[in-house]
Design an enzyme around this catalytic site. Structure first.
Site, PDB file in Angstrom:
ATOM      1  N   ASN A 198      -7.283   5.420 -10.587  1.00 52.65           N
ATOM      2  CA  ASN A 198      -8.547   6.147 -10.685  1.00 52.65           C
ATOM      3  C   ASN A 198      -8.891   6.641 -12.082  1.00 52.65           C
ATOM      4  OD1 ASN A 198      -8.623   5.647  -7.976  1.00 52.65           O
ATOM      5  ND2 ASN A 198      -8.297   7.756  -7.346  1.00 52.65           N
ATOM      6  N   ASN A 257     -12.717   3.129  -7.128  1.00 48.82           N
ATOM      7  CA  ASN A 257     -12.626   4.255  -8.066  1.00 48.82           C
ATOM      8  C   ASN A 257     -12.134   3.862  -9.454  1.00 48.82           C
ATOM      9  OD1 ASN A 257     -13.650   6.181  -6.286  1.00 48.82           O
ATOM     10  ND2 ASN A 257     -11.654   6.490  -5.348  1.00 48.82           N
ATOM     11  N   TYR A 316       4.827   0.790  -5.889  1.00 43.15           N
ATOM     12  CA  TYR A 316       3.516   0.143  -5.815  1.00 43.15           C
ATOM     13  C   TYR A 316       3.579  -1.360  -6.065  1.00 43.15           C
ATOM     14  CZ  TYR A 316       1.904   4.951  -6.058  1.00 43.15           C
ATOM     15  OH  TYR A 316       1.702   6.280  -5.811  1.00 43.15           O
ATOM     16  N   HIS A 355      -3.198  -2.860  -3.897  1.00 46.78           N
ATOM     17  CA  HIS A 355      -3.880  -2.208  -5.016  1.00 46.78           C
ATOM     18  C   HIS A 355      -3.377  -2.701  -6.376  1.00 46.78           C
ATOM     19  CE1 HIS A 355      -7.084   0.568  -5.128  1.00 46.78           C
ATOM     20  NE2 HIS A 355      -6.443   1.683  -5.364  1.00 46.78           N
ATOM     21  N   TYR A 376      -2.645   5.310 -13.652  1.00 51.57           N
ATOM     22  CA  TYR A 376      -2.950   5.212 -12.236  1.00 51.57           C
ATOM     23  C   TYR A 376      -4.392   4.756 -12.100  1.00 51.57           C
ATOM     24  CZ  TYR A 376       1.568   7.146 -11.133  1.00 51.57           C
ATOM     25  OH  TYR A 376       2.922   7.340 -11.049  1.00 51.57           O
TER      26      TYR A 376
END
Length: 189
Positions: free
Chosen positions: A66, A112, A14, A19, A64
């Site tokens: 969310n 989210n 990631y 993100h 993470y």
């Protein structure tokens, strides 16, 4: 005292994705103020330091995206930080690449991670720095977990630096001043 939270996902896969912009901005602030983000607690990595006379906690949740609210509420409760002093930095598809937007409160806007933070804080009144990543031409999940093109990366590096300055401005000058200074600025190649 301020809690400055960068949203992202842990893991090498990631790193430098759209993100993970929040993590990138927190890293810039940490480097500027010589803050080591090397302690594990609050379901994340964090470090303590100062911006001028203000104590700050830099936090990168490891829950993470969310579930970021779980990390934020634990740190906020531990340090007894007012919601108005929790600054959250995150990617926003509704803002063009090259722009950012500072806000003092508001809805999750479909994000989210922010939705989860609002649920855990039981409030949407906390400052945030929304970093534009633009609208996808593809699947949203693939887009936010994808990396910027070379041309976009050039712009994003400048926007990340400006986003760090916007966070610092919130701490030093307040949300309204930061909004006046940074909202509407567009960086281009």
């Amino acid at each position: 005292m301020y809690l400055v939270v960068g949203l992202g996902n842990i893991g090498k896969e990631y790193k430098k994705t759209r993100h993970n912009i929040g993590f990138d901005v927190v890293d810039i602030i940490a480097e500027k103020y010589n803050i080591e983000i090397n302690r594990q607690k609050f379901k994340g990595s964090y470090g303590e330091g100062r911006i001028g006379n203000e104590k700050i906690i830099l936090l990168k949740p490891s829950t993470y995206m969310n579930l970021s609210g779980e990390s934020v509420i634990e740190a906020a409760n531990f340090y007894k930080i007012d919601k108005e002093n929790i600054i959250v930095i995150y990617d926003d598809m509704s803002i063009d690449i090259g722009k950012l937007r500072v806000r003092g409160k508001g809805s999750a806007g479909g994000h989210n991670g922010i939705k989860n933070i609002i649920q855990h804080l039981n409030s949407d009144i906390f400052p945030r720095v929304r970093v534009g990543i633009g609208q996808p031409d593809e699947n949203v999940v693939n887009y936010v977990l994808g990396k910027f093109s070379k041309d976009q990366r050039e712009i994003i590096e400048k926007v990340l630096a400006m986003s760090a300055k916007a966070c610092i401005s919130i701490v030093e000058d307040g949300v309204t001043e930061a909004m006046n200074k940074y909202n509407g600025v567009k960086i281009e190649v």
